[in-house]
Design a protein around this motif. Structure first.
Motif, PDB file in Angstrom:
ATOM      1  N   ILE A  23       0.033   5.599   6.464  1.00 43.68           N
ATOM      2  CA  ILE A  23       0.185   4.217   5.978  1.00 43.68           C
ATOM      3  C   ILE A  23       1.604   3.709   6.233  1.00 43.68           C
ATOM      4  O   ILE A  23       1.833   2.568   6.646  1.00 43.68           O
ATOM      5  CB  ILE A  23      -0.188   4.138   4.475  1.00 43.68           C
ATOM      6  CG1 ILE A  23      -1.708   4.325   4.344  1.00 43.68           C
ATOM      7  CG2 ILE A  23       0.217   2.784   3.869  1.00 43.68           C
ATOM      8  CD1 ILE A  23      -2.194   4.524   2.943  1.00 43.68           C
ATOM      9  N   THR A  69       0.564   9.979  -4.830  1.00 42.64           N
ATOM     10  CA  THR A  69       1.095  11.295  -4.426  1.00 42.64           C
ATOM     11  C   THR A  69       1.921  11.972  -5.535  1.00 42.64           C
ATOM     12  O   THR A  69       2.331  13.109  -5.387  1.00 42.64           O
ATOM     13  CB  THR A  69       1.971  11.165  -3.164  1.00 42.64           C
ATOM     14  OG1 THR A  69       2.952  10.164  -3.389  1.00 42.64           O
ATOM     15  CG2 THR A  69       1.145  10.896  -1.929  1.00 42.64           C
ATOM     16  N   MET A 104       0.536   4.279  -2.638  1.00 46.36           N
ATOM     17  CA  MET A 104       0.419   5.690  -2.237  1.00 46.36           C
ATOM     18  C   MET A 104       1.465   6.537  -2.959  1.00 46.36           C
ATOM     19  O   MET A 104       1.216   7.700  -3.309  1.00 46.36           O
ATOM     20  CB  MET A 104       0.619   5.826  -0.710  1.00 46.36           C
ATOM     21  CG  MET A 104      -0.624   5.669   0.134  1.00 46.36           C
ATOM     22  SD  MET A 104      -2.089   6.525  -0.456  1.00 46.36           S
ATOM     23  CE  MET A 104      -1.708   8.234  -0.146  1.00 46.36           C
ATOM     24  N   THR A 141       0.836  -1.203   0.000  1.00 47.87           N
ATOM     25  CA  THR A 141       0.000   0.000   0.000  1.00 47.87           C
ATOM     26  C   THR A 141       0.877   1.262   0.000  1.00 47.87           C
ATOM     27  O   THR A 141       0.523   2.268  -0.622  1.00 47.87           O
ATOM     28  CB  THR A 141      -0.931  -0.025   1.237  1.00 47.87           C
ATOM     29  OG1 THR A 141      -1.543  -1.313   1.289  1.00 47.87           O
ATOM     30  CG2 THR A 141      -2.011   1.035   1.142  1.00 47.87           C
ATOM     31  N   THR A 142       2.042   1.208   0.658  1.00 44.93           N
ATOM     32  CA  THR A 142       2.925   2.390   0.637  1.00 44.93           C
ATOM     33  C   THR A 142       3.372   2.682  -0.797  1.00 44.93           C
ATOM     34  O   THR A 142       3.463   3.840  -1.207  1.00 44.93           O
ATOM     35  CB  THR A 142       4.169   2.201   1.531  1.00 44.93           C
ATOM     36  OG1 THR A 142       4.889   1.078   1.065  1.00 44.93           O
ATOM     37  CG2 THR A 142       3.828   2.068   2.987  1.00 44.93           C
ATOM     38  N   GLU A 149      -0.286   9.229   3.297  1.00 43.59           N
ATOM     39  CA  GLU A 149       0.868   8.391   2.971  1.00 43.59           C
ATOM     40  C   GLU A 149       1.722   8.119   4.214  1.00 43.59           C
ATOM     41  O   GLU A 149       2.157   6.987   4.478  1.00 43.59           O
ATOM     42  CB  GLU A 149       1.720   9.064   1.894  1.00 43.59           C
ATOM     43  CG  GLU A 149       2.803   8.123   1.390  1.00 43.59           C
ATOM     44  CD  GLU A 149       3.717   8.786   0.362  1.00 43.59           C
ATOM     45  OE1 GLU A 149       3.905  10.020   0.411  1.00 43.59           O
ATOM     46  OE2 GLU A 149       4.250   8.046  -0.483  1.00 43.59           O
TER      47      GLU A 149
END
Ligand code: ADP
Length: 409
Positions: A96, A84, A80, A76-77, A93
Motif C-alpha cells: 500500500i 499492524t 494499515m 490507507t497507509t 502495508e
C-alpha cells in the motif's frame, strides 16, 4: 515475487505492538493519531469529488482527481499502521505504501508543472475589477447607442420632412408650373409666327429671349421631376440583380443616339465590362448622365473621345468614364455632385442634377462616385464603384493599390 504475493496477508512477523511493549498509553496514542489522520484523509477526497462535480467549469479538474487518489492512498497507509499493531501484515502495508508512492510522484510532478498556469489564473480581485470595468464600458456603450439612436431618429425625421417638401415641390412643379409654362411657350411661339415679321429687330430679340427662358424653365422643371423620381426609387430600395454593364452601356448609347451624332463623339470600351450587382434601369441612368456630360462639356473644335473601362478590386469593380473635355478644377470635385450645383452658365444647357442623380444611385447600390481631373482643358475621369457578383475564385488583382481613393464625393 510469487512468494511475496502468496504471503501478502501472512502474519509471519512480529506485531508492531511488541515494539511498543503493548504500552496502552503509547498504543492508544498511535491508534488515535493514525485513526484521525486516516479519517481526515478519507474525507478530503470525498469533499474534492463533490467540489469537482459541482463546478463543471473548473480548470485542471483531472488534477483534483489525481490528488484525491493520492490522499486516499495516504489514508490507507495510516489505517494499515493501526492494523499492524496487532496483525503484522507488513507485506500488505509495504504494498500500500508503494502504491501511495507511485500515486504521489506523478501528482507532485504534475502539480509543479501546473503552478505557472495556476499562478496566471486571475485572482478574484482581478475578476472583480474586470467586472467593474466591463460594466462601466457596457454602460457607456449603451449611452452611446441611445445617443446614436436618438440622432438617427432625428435625422430620419428631418430627411422625411425634406422628402415630403421635395415631393410637394415636385407635385406643384408638375401640376401648377409645367402646364402654364408650356402654354406660355406655345403662345409666344404663335405670336412670333403671327406678328414676328412685323416687329422691330430689338422686339424680336426680346420675344426670342422669352421663348428661350420659358423652354429652359421647362427643362429645369423636367430635371427636377427626374431628380425627385430617382430619389423616390432609390428610397424604396430598388430590386438588385446581376446586371451586365455591357448591355446597359449599349442601351445608354442607344438613348443618346442624337447627342452622339450631334457631337460626333467616339465612345470606346477600353476593357471588357463586367456583370455587377445593381439595378439595370438605375445603372443605365448613371452611364447616360456621365456620357451625356462628357459630350456636353467637350472641348470646342476637338474630337470628343470618351473611354470606358472597368477594373476589379476584390469585392468591387471600379468603372471609369474618361473624356478629353473641358475638365474640372479640383476644388469643385465635391461640389459638382450636389443637386443644382453647376460650374457652367447658360451657354451649356443643364440644371445641375445629373451628377446628384448619379451619386444617389451609386450610393444606394453601396458604391462611391468621384471625379479626377487635372484642371480646366485636361479632360475629366469619373469613377464609381459597384459591388461585384460573388466569385468563388479569388482574383489576382484583388488587392487595392496603395494610395487609391475609392471615395471622393
Ligand atoms: P448639368 O450638366 O445639368 O449642369 P450635372 O450635375 O450633370 O449638371 O453637372 C454639374 C456640373 O459639373 C456641370 O454644370 C459641369 O460644370 C460639371 N461637369 C459635369 N460633368 C463634366 C464633365 N464631363 N466635364 C467637365 N465638367 C463637367
Amino acid at each position: 515475487m510469487v512468494n511475496f504475493f502468496r504471503k501478502l496477508f501472512a502474519s509471519d512477523f512480529m506485531a508492531h505492538g511488541f515494539c511498543l511493549r503493548w504500552d496502552p498509553g503509547v498504543l492508544w496514542l498511535h491508534i488515535a493519531s493514525d485513526g484521525l489522520t486516516a479519517l481526515a484523509y478519507y474525507i478530503i477526497p470525498i469533499a474534492l469529488i463533490y467540489f469537482v462535480r459541482k463546478r463543471k467549469d473548473l480548470a485542471f479538474d483531472w488534477m483534483f482527481v489525481l490528488f484525491g487518489v493520492f490522499i486516499l492512498a495516504c489514508g490507507t497507509t495510516h489505517l494499515m499502521a493501526i492494523i499492524t499493531l496487532w496483525d503484522p501484515m507488513y507485506r500488505l502495508e509495504g504494498l500500500i505504501k508503494g502504491i501511495t508512492a507511485l500515486a504521489s510522484v506523478p501528482t507532485a510532478f504534475l502539480l509543479v508543472r501546473l503552478i505557472p498556469s495556476a499562478v496566471a489564473l486571475p485572482r478574484p480581485e482581478d475578476l472583480r475589477n474586470e467586472i467593474v470595468l466591463r460594466t462601466r464600458a457596457e454602460e457607456q456603450l449603451r449611452k452611446l447607442n441611445d445617443e446614436l439612436e436618438r440622432r438617427v431618429q432625428n435625422r430620419t425625421a428631418r430627411l422625411e420632412r425634406y422628402n415630403d417638401a421635395l415631393q410637394r415641390l415636385a407635385y406643384i412643379s408638375n401640376h401648377d408650373l409645367r402646364e402654364p409654362l408650356r402654354h406660355m411657350t406655345t403662345m409666344t411661339q404663335l405670336l412670333q409666327l403671327q406678328i414676328g415679321t412685323a416687329l422691330k429687330p430689338s422686339d424680336r430679340t426680346l420675344m426670342e429671349h422669352i421663348i428661350d427662358s420659358s423652354s429652359r424653365m421647362q427643362n429645369i422643371v423636367d430635371d427636377l421631376l427626374g431628380y425627385t423620381r430617382i430619389l423616390n426609387e432609390v428610397n424604396e430600395d430598388p430590386p438588385i440583380s446581376e446586371v451586365s454593364l455591357r448591355v446597359v452601356l449599349a442601351e445608354a448609347e442607344d438613348n443618346l443616339r442624337d447627342a452622339i451624332q450631334e457631337s460626333q463623339a467616339h465612345i470606346l470600351c477600353k476593357t471588357d465590362l463586367p456583370v455587377v450587382l445593381g439595378n439595370p434601369l438605375l445603372l443605365r441612368q448613371v452611364l447616360q448622365n456621365l456620357l451625356s456630360n462628357s459630350m456636353k462639356y467637350r472641348m470646342p473644335d476637338v474630337e470628343c473621345r470618351i473611354e470606358i473601362s472597368a477594373r476589379r478590386y476584390g469585392p468591387v469593380h471600379i468603372i471609369s468614364v474618361r473624356d478629353n473635355g473641358v475638365g474640372i478644377k479640383i476644388q469643385y470635385a465635391d461640389v459638382i455632385f450636389e443637386a443644382f450645383k453647376r460650374l457652367h452658365g447658360r451657354e451649356i444647357q443643364g440644371s445641375g442634377v445629373g451628377l446628384a442623380i448619379c451619386k444617389n444611385i451609386v450610393e444606394s447600390l453601396g458604391g462611391r462616385i468621384w471625379v479626377e481631373s487635372n484642371g480646366e482643358g485636361t479632360g475629366s475621369t469619373f469613377h464609381f464603384t459597384l459591388n461585384a457578383v460573388v466569385d468563388p475564385t479569388p482574383n489576382p488583382d484583388s488587392v487595392e493599390p496603395e494610395g487609391r481613393r475609392f471615395s471622393k464625393a
